[in-house]
Scaffold this motif. Structure first.
Motif, PDB file in Angstrom:
ATOM      1  N   SER A  18       3.969  10.023  -3.889  1.00  0.00           N
ATOM      2  CA  SER A  18       4.457   9.581  -2.589  1.00  0.00           C
ATOM      3  C   SER A  18       3.538   8.519  -1.991  1.00  0.00           C
ATOM      4  N   SER A  19       2.234   8.735  -2.061  1.00  0.00           N
ATOM      5  CA  SER A  19       1.285   7.767  -1.509  1.00  0.00           C
ATOM      6  C   SER A  19       1.411   6.411  -2.194  1.00  0.00           C
ATOM      7  N   VAL A  20       1.508   6.430  -3.519  1.00  0.00           N
ATOM      8  CA  VAL A  20       1.603   5.182  -4.268  1.00  0.00           C
ATOM      9  C   VAL A  20       2.902   4.444  -3.937  1.00  0.00           C
ATOM     10  N   CYS A  21       4.017   5.168  -3.921  1.00  0.00           N
ATOM     11  CA  CYS A  21       5.313   4.534  -3.623  1.00  0.00           C
ATOM     12  C   CYS A  21       5.348   3.987  -2.204  1.00  0.00           C
ATOM     13  N   GLN A  22       4.813   4.737  -1.254  1.00  0.00           N
ATOM     14  CA  GLN A  22       4.812   4.263   0.126  1.00  0.00           C
ATOM     15  C   GLN A  22       3.894   3.056   0.293  1.00  0.00           C
ATOM     16  N   ARG A  23       2.785   3.043  -0.422  1.00  0.00           N
ATOM     17  CA  ARG A  23       1.897   1.881  -0.376  1.00  0.00           C
ATOM     18  C   ARG A  23       2.590   0.650  -0.949  1.00  0.00           C
ATOM     19  N   LEU A  24       3.298   0.814  -2.066  1.00  0.00           N
ATOM     20  CA  LEU A  24       4.007  -0.307  -2.675  1.00  0.00           C
ATOM     21  C   LEU A  24       5.103  -0.836  -1.752  1.00  0.00           C
ATOM     22  N   GLY A  25       5.752   0.063  -1.033  1.00  0.00           N
ATOM     23  CA  GLY A  25       6.791  -0.376  -0.106  1.00  0.00           C
ATOM     24  C   GLY A  25       6.236  -1.018   1.146  1.00  0.00           C
ATOM     25  N   ALA A  26       5.073  -0.533   1.619  1.00  0.00           N
ATOM     26  CA  ALA A  26       4.529  -1.015   2.889  1.00  0.00           C
ATOM     27  C   ALA A  26       3.646  -2.250   2.735  1.00  0.00           C
ATOM     28  N   ALA A  27       3.069  -2.460   1.548  1.00  0.00           N
ATOM     29  CA  ALA A  27       2.118  -3.560   1.373  1.00  0.00           C
ATOM     30  C   ALA A  27       2.680  -4.927   1.755  1.00  0.00           C
ATOM     31  N   PRO A  28       3.921  -5.281   1.376  1.00  0.00           N
ATOM     32  CA  PRO A  28       4.424  -6.619   1.716  1.00  0.00           C
ATOM     33  C   PRO A  28       4.984  -6.722   3.135  1.00  0.00           C
ATOM     34  N   ALA A  29       4.964  -5.637   3.904  1.00  0.00           N
ATOM     35  CA  ALA A  29       5.576  -5.659   5.242  1.00  0.00           C
ATOM     36  C   ALA A  29       4.816  -6.609   6.160  1.00  0.00           C
ATOM     37  N   PRO A  30       5.531  -7.357   7.006  1.00  0.00           N
ATOM     38  CA  PRO A  30       4.864  -8.267   7.940  1.00  0.00           C
ATOM     39  C   PRO A  30       4.223  -7.514   9.094  1.00  0.00           C
ATOM     40  N   GLY A  31       3.311  -8.199   9.786  1.00  0.00           N
ATOM     41  CA  GLY A  31       2.717  -7.642  11.000  1.00  0.00           C
ATOM     42  C   GLY A  31       1.684  -6.578  10.765  1.00  0.00           C
ATOM     43  N   GLY A  32       0.889  -6.699   9.698  1.00  0.00           N
ATOM     44  CA  GLY A  32      -0.109  -5.686   9.409  1.00  0.00           C
ATOM     45  C   GLY A  32      -1.286  -5.680  10.362  1.00  0.00           C
ATOM     46  N   ASP A  33      -1.419  -6.694  11.211  1.00  0.00           N
ATOM     47  CA  ASP A  33      -2.555  -6.762  12.124  1.00  0.00           C
ATOM     48  C   ASP A  33      -2.274  -6.114  13.470  1.00  0.00           C
ATOM     49  N   ARG A  34      -1.142  -5.453  13.608  1.00  0.00           N
ATOM     50  CA  ARG A  34      -0.822  -4.789  14.883  1.00  0.00           C
ATOM     51  C   ARG A  34      -0.024  -3.515  14.603  1.00  0.00           C
ATOM     52  N   PHE A  35      -0.046  -2.638  15.596  1.00  0.00           N
ATOM     53  CA  PHE A  35       0.654  -1.359  15.478  1.00  0.00           C
ATOM     54  C   PHE A  35       2.028  -1.492  16.114  1.00  0.00           C
ATOM     55  N   SER A  36       3.068  -1.204  15.330  1.00  0.00           N
ATOM     56  CA  SER A  36       4.416  -1.354  15.854  1.00  0.00           C
ATOM     57  C   SER A  36       5.360  -0.371  15.182  1.00  0.00           C
ATOM     58  N   PRO A  37       6.167   0.368  15.976  1.00  0.00           N
ATOM     59  CA  PRO A  37       7.171   1.272  15.389  1.00  0.00           C
ATOM     60  C   PRO A  37       8.231   0.537  14.580  1.00  0.00           C
ATOM     61  N   ARG A  38       8.327  -0.801  14.757  1.00  0.00           N
ATOM     62  CA  ARG A  38       9.337  -1.565  14.028  1.00  0.00           C
ATOM     63  C   ARG A  38       9.063  -1.579  12.532  1.00  0.00           C
ATOM     64  N   LEU A  39       7.861  -1.200  12.142  1.00  0.00           N
ATOM     65  CA  LEU A  39       7.542  -1.150  10.717  1.00  0.00           C
ATOM     66  C   LEU A  39       8.499  -0.210   9.979  1.00  0.00           C
ATOM     67  N   ILE A  40       8.880   0.905  10.625  1.00  0.00           N
ATOM     68  CA  ILE A  40       9.789   1.860   9.995  1.00  0.00           C
ATOM     69  C   ILE A  40      11.137   1.208   9.695  1.00  0.00           C
TER      70      ILE A  40
END
Length: 318
Positions: A18-40
């Protein structure tokens, strides 16, 4: 007993997956320098991330089944092997080689945590706790998680306050991921305490919904999930994973002692073993913090990992 060990190992493997898959899915997501619920909103459209969530749920099912056949003192230490499974994944799909020193650090952390939990063996206590204890524990645990989250995104100041070099710089990906991993571990530890409270009401049918625990579980669980996704997005998995694997059970154990008045083994022999186990755990953390898996250039790693994240779940399964 054998069934409990096998199921616990299956739970550990699923949570590592689960950790590996979630990391692979989240790594390319934009806005990594701020906290935002829109990431979901971004992640729910990523099949690899959804596969990670499914694997997390399956791991929880295996953990519950393991606890049916074995004691918490036996099952919980086995779950610490999750960190080694994560390292094995990194060795297979990462571009940076997992060195012997990294393996030894991971093994020291997993073994230190396992030996500490097995020796301390929290037991006894009450099924319920007074409201005052829950309020204090909730404010303390979630307050610490909030402080760690704010620290993860706070600029780093260098130099003295009056020097020209004193300016705010964004924290490194490794620091942000590690701090968010700690925040997530604290939050999940509190969730574990709430689940224990909830489990004592399961025999009452619909009366369970007249208690506070299911509603707090949903809210804090959702917040913990949001924290974990930001930790996966922020930086290397080797930086965030120790917070998930180590801080969670330690916080849950402390809350069990404080809220439910559970008893730890505190005899002289047990204290010596617990101190040695914690020393091994800390040594592993310090060693891993200086590893290139954490401090190295992560851009090269993510470039290689992103094609894997783009695969359809059916292709991965096939």
């Amino acid at each position: 007993m054998v069934k409990a060990v096998i199921l616990a190992l299956a739970a550990s493997f699923c949570t590592a997956t689960s950790s590996v898959c979630q990391r692979l899915g989240a790594a390319p997501a934009p806005g990594g320098d701020r906290f935002s619920p829109r990431l979901i909103l971004y992640l729910v459209r990523q099949p690899i991330w959804l596969a990670g969530v499914a694997s997390m749920i399956l791991g929880f099912v295996f953990q519950v089944a393991a606890l049916h056949f074995g004691t918490l003192a036996m099952v919980q230490p086995i779950l610490a092997t999750e960190l080694l499974f994560v390292f094995a994944y990194m060795a297979l799909i990462g571009t940076r080689r997992v060195l012997r020193r990294d393996w030894l650090a991971g093994a020291a952390m997993a073994a230190g945590l396992a030996v500490f939990l097995f020796t301390a063996n929290p037991s006894g206590g009450h099924l319920h706790a007074p409201a005052s204890a829950w309020w204090f524990a909730g404010i303390s645990a979630l307050g610490l998680a909030a402080i760690a989250t704010a620290t993860a995104f706070a600029p780093v100041h260098r130099g003295t306050p009056l020097s020209p070099a004193h300016r705010g710089a964004p924290p490194s990906p490794a620091r942000r991921a590690a701090t968010l991993g700690v925040a997530t571990g604290i939050s999940w530890g509190f969730v574990a305490a709430v689940i224990k409270e909830l489990s004592s009401h399961t025999g009452g049918g619909f009366a369970i919904f007249l208690t506070w625990s299911p509603y707090v579980l949903v809210v804090v669980g959702a917040a913990s999930m949001l924290l974990s996704t930001h930790a996966f997005q922020a930086g290397p998995l080797a930086a965030s994973q120790p917070g998930f694997t180590i801080v969670d059970p330690l916080v849950a154990s402390l809350l069990g002692v404080f809220i439910f008045k559970e008893h730890l083994q505190l005899g002289l022999g047990a204290l010596v073993i617990e101190a040695i186990a914690l020393a091994a755990l800390v040594a592993g953390v310090i060693t891993l913090s200086h590893s290139r898996l954490v401090q190295g250039d992560t851009e090269e790693q993510e470039t290689a990992l992103r094609p894997v994240a783009a695969l359809d779940v059916g292709d991965v399964a096939g």
